[in-house]
Structure formats: structure tokens, C-alpha cells
Design a protein around this motif. Structure first.
Motif, PDB file in Angstrom:
ATOM      1  N   LEU A   1      -6.768   2.461 -11.506  1.00 30.73           N
ATOM      2  CA  LEU A   1      -8.179   2.835 -11.535  1.00 30.73           C
ATOM      3  C   LEU A   1      -8.969   1.922 -12.470  1.00 30.73           C
ATOM      4  CD1 LEU A   1      -7.928   6.738 -11.520  1.00 30.73           C
ATOM      5  CD2 LEU A   1      -8.873   5.288  -9.720  1.00 30.73           C
TER       6      LEU A   1
ATOM      7  N   TRP B   1      -3.819   1.362  -1.617  1.00 25.99           N
ATOM      8  CA  TRP B   1      -3.370   0.856  -2.910  1.00 25.99           C
ATOM      9  C   TRP B   1      -2.102   0.019  -2.740  1.00 25.99           C
ATOM     10  CZ3 TRP B   1      -1.027   4.434  -7.266  1.00 25.99           C
ATOM     11  CH2 TRP B   1      -0.684   3.643  -8.375  1.00 25.99           C
TER      12      TRP B   1
ATOM     13  N   ALA C   1      -3.742  12.095  -8.460  1.00 25.57           N
ATOM     14  CA  ALA C   1      -5.076  12.030  -9.068  1.00 25.57           C
ATOM     15  C   ALA C   1      -5.683  13.420  -9.206  1.00 25.57           C
ATOM     16  CB  ALA C   1      -5.976  11.128  -8.230  1.00 25.57           C
TER      17      ALA C   1
ATOM     18  N   LEU D   1     -11.523   8.413  -9.108  1.00 23.50           N
ATOM     19  CA  LEU D   1     -11.123   7.698  -7.887  1.00 23.50           C
ATOM     20  C   LEU D   1     -12.250   7.724  -6.854  1.00 23.50           C
ATOM     21  CD1 LEU D   1      -9.103   6.274  -6.052  1.00 23.50           C
ATOM     22  CD2 LEU D   1      -8.108   8.510  -5.502  1.00 23.50           C
TER      23      LEU D   1
END
Length: 427
Positions: free
Chosen positions: A171, A200, A217, A226
């Protein structure tokens, strides 16, 4: 089990996996006529290693004796001694399981329920059909064996090792990127917009599935960070597209935890205003399950976003238990129909009825209907005939990086069949 009164020319199938020839197929059916028909059909496909048994108990006895087990088991549901449902429950406990093709004279709803149960038990299901099975359907089911039993790639296995520290670092570095999957207007077959998806790739070059990092998350209170990180990327991409004269609407997901964050709506609104993008070009997709986590917070966040002009889509429509109630409570502008109602609908009347009902609901409410997970031309044609507004899925396009999207759209505009296989060679 197999209808031999078909116009299909029975002949060896070119793309069958070697396992089907070596390990063979187990046919389980209490009808000798159906076993014989299945045997003839499989032999015509070039498969000689075939074992037939008349009930579930004998089938389990054979599975425990043969190691490795047969590659595929063709299983009837209504049988004496032990029915097909019991057989599936027993198979789920075995260390080595065959893939399964279900065949039954029961109604389609029951067959579908048993198919869902089998997959939930971890059984590889190649198909579920009403008897008699058409040879073409059987051929397709057997041809899917290789893909259905494929061992996950090493990079997917490595993804299981992600932890909170890696997520925080990703992040901070904005390593979680946005890919876009085009949505097609079914009346014009032109691009109607895109859905933004989080992707990702870690420092080792492995792709981390969203099913792993999004729950992580949410669990550690990072889902808001995010969401805003992805939104910033989306706004930058939209500005780039706008500079080139491409005004492309974008949809992105909001999680249940995001809806409960008091300041999130303010953050979203301020960032969009700052980038100069009109709110009605952005739609937020919200799953039905998210709406019951914290109803007051969900209503507040959704209503504020809608008030500012953002679109709100109910995602995975039909998978919850109170869909009509949710539609009456929330100011939705879009209804997104879950893939589970699209897949198999061309062949199954009850699924077509459910699909038509969902589309008709959207039409009556005056909101856009979007079908997701479209993978076959038969599904696409059915959706068009039922009046669905938009569709997305691998038939049409796979998710693309923002820098490649405009090229795809240009190719789609020049093509009479904007399908992924024609426009994007790697799809």
C-alpha cells in the motif's frame, strides 16, 4: 444415460487428457440400458478403460481398490443400496477422488443443488445433466477434464505466504494496481464502461489473488486505505483517457467494511472533485452481503454518494436472501446479475426463468442490468434476447492494465465481433 439418437457423429475426441485413457472412467447407474449407452459412447470417443457398476456401494468399493482411482466417475443420483448424494459425501472423504459427471432423471433444480453440494465438498465437477445426456455435452465435459484438474501454478501457491507487513508495504508503494475489464452494451456491442479490479504482483513477481489480500486488508483495518489508493489510480487513468477524448465510465467495488467507515464518503467525494471527474462517470458496486453488516452506516454512505451523483450497483444480485427488500431500501442505479445465473442458462429452463426475472426487475425499476461472467456466445445471445443492457466476461475481454485499455477499445470499435479471442490474443 446417453442418447445415441443424436445427429452428432460419434468419433474419437482429439483433446481428451491422457488420464482418461490410462485411468479410465467408472460408470455408476442402476439402469443396464443407460450403462450400455454410456459404454458405447465412451468407446466411440476412443476410451477403452471403462468399468460399470449398478449402485453406489459397488462404486465406492471399486474406488478404494483402484489407486489412483478412475479419472472420471459418471454418477446417477437415483439408485438402490446407496444413492448418488451419499456416494458424493463418501467420495469427499477420500484422499484420491475422481472427477465427476452427474446424470439424473430428476428435475434441473435438484440436479443443480446436488452439483453445488459436490463442488462445496471439494469434488471436481465436470458437468451435471438430465438423462439422457447428449453425446456433445459428454464430449465437452470430458474435454474440460484437463483444465478442471490442473494443479495451481507455483506463483499461486507462493501467494499463500503473504502477511500484514507485505500488505502494508504494498500500500505504501502503491504496488496494488488497477486492471479494467470492459463492459459491452448489448444493443450496440460497443464498450459501455469498465469495471476496476485490484491486482497485486509482489516483489518476487507472483500474482496475489484478491481473495487473499482483500480479506487481509479488511481484517486489519486497511480496506479504506486500499479503496482510496485504487480510486486515485482510477481518477488518474480517467484523466488520461479524457485528454484523448475517451469518456469511459468506471465501476469499482466497495467492501462492507468500507461502508462502515464514517469519513470514507467524504474522502471519495473530495478526491473526485479535486480531479475534476463528474461523479456520474463513477459507479460503486456493493454486494448484497455488505448491506446487512451495518445497515445504518451502509444507508448513510450509499445515500451520500448517490446524492452527489455517483452510480450505485447491487453486485452479485440474486445470491442473497432478501434481494427485493434491498432494492426497495437502497437507491441503486444498476443491478449486476451474478455469474451463477448466467452459466448454464441457455441449456436450463429454470435458470433462464431466474435470469429473465432478474432482468425484468431491472427493467421495471428503470435501472441498468449488467450480466457478469459471460463465457459463451450462447449466453451472450440469450442475454440480448432477454433485454439485458450490458455484459462482461472472458468471452468479451479479460481485465487489462489501464495503458492497454484504449488500444483494446480501438480494436473493438473496428471489429464486428468484439470478443476477447479476436481482439486480444492473450485473452
Amino acid at each position: 444415460m446417453i442418447s445415441l439418437h443424436s445427429s452428432i457423429n460419434l468419433s474419437p475426441v482429439d483433446d481428451l487428457h491422457e488420464d482418461l485413457y490410462q485411468r479410465g472412467i467408472l460408470v455408476v447407474d442402476d439402469s443396464s440400458m443407460h450403462r450400455y449407452s454410456a459404454h458405447l459412447c465412451l468407446r466411440a470417443f476412443g476410451i477403452d478403460n471403462i468399468v460399470e457398476v449398478p449402485n453406489g456401494k459397488l462404486a465406492l468399493d471399486h474406488l478404494t481398490r483402484q489407486v489412483p482411482p478412475p479419472a472420471v466417475m459418471m454418477l446417477d443420483l437415483e439408485m438402490p443400496v446407496m444413492d448418488g448424494i451419499e456416494v458424493l459425501q463418501q467420495i469427499a472423504t477420500l484422499a484420491h477422488k475422481p472427477a465427476v459427471i452427474l446424470a439424473s432423471s430428476s428435475d434441473e433444480v435438484l440436479i443443480s443443488a446436488v452439483a453445488t453440494m459436490a463442488e462445496a465438498l471439494g469434488i471436481t465437477l465436470l458437468g451435471a445433466f438430465r438423462k439422457p445426456i447428449n453425446p456433445a455435452d459428454l464430449s465437452d465435459a470430458l474435454s474440460s477434464y484437463a483444465a478442471a484438474t490442473e494443479v495451481p501454478e507455483p506463483q499461486i501457491k507462493n501467494a499463500l505466504n503473504i502477511d500484514l507487513a507485505q500488505l502494508k508495504q504494498a500500500l505504501e508503494r502503491a504496488s496494488i494496481q488497477v486492471f479494467y475489464q470492459p463492459k459491452i452494451d448489448l444493443s450496440t456491442m460497443k464498450v459501455a464502461g469498465v469495471e476496476a479490479l485490484a491486482r497485486w504482483k509482489n516483489t518476487q513477481g507472483d500474482w496475489i489473488p484478491p481473495s487473499l489480500f482483500i480479506p487481509l486488508a479488511e481484517e486489519h483495518g486497511l480496506i479504506g486505505d486500499l479503496t482510496l489508493s485504487l480510486l486515485e489510480q482510477i481518477l488518474q487513468d480517467m484523466n488520461t483517457w479524457w485528454e484523448q477524448g475517451n469518456y469511459i465510465p468506471v465501476a469499482m467495488n466497495l467492501s462492507a467494511k468500507s461502508l462502515a467507515e464514517f469519513n470514507l464518503a467524504n474522502e471519495i467525494i473530495q478526491r473526485v472533485i479535486r480531479q475534476g471527474i463528474p461523479a456520474h462517470f463513477i459507479t460503486f458496486e456493493i454486494t448484497e452481503s455488505a448491506l446487512v453488516v451495518d445497515l445504518p452506516s451502509a444507508l448513510a454512505t450509499i445515500s451520500r454518494l448517490r446524492l452527489k451523483g455517483f452510480g450505485i450497483s447491487i453486485d452479485d444480485y440474486g445470491t442473497g436472501f432478501s434481494s427485493m427488500q434491498q432494492l426497495s431500501r437502497f437507491p441503486f442505479s444498476e443491478l449486476k446479475i451474478d455469474r451463477s445465473f448466467v452459466h448454464g442458462a441457455p441449456e436450463r429452463q429454470y435458470l433462464r426463468n431466474i435470469l429473465k426475472s432478474a432482468i425484468d426487475t431491472g427493467i421495471r425499476l428503470g435501472i441498468t442490468t449488467v450480466a457478469e461472467g459471460v463465457e459463451t456466445e450462447a449466453e451472450l445471445h440469450l442475454l440480448k434476447s432477454l433485454g439485458c443492457n450490458q455484459a462482461q466476461g472472458f468471452l468479451l475481454a479479460r481485465p487489462l492494465p489501464g495503458r492497454e485499455l484504449l488500444g483494446w477499445i480501438e480494436r473493438a470499435a473496428q471489429s464486428q465481433t468484439p470478443y476477447a479471442k479476436h481482439l486480444y490474443p492473450d485473452s
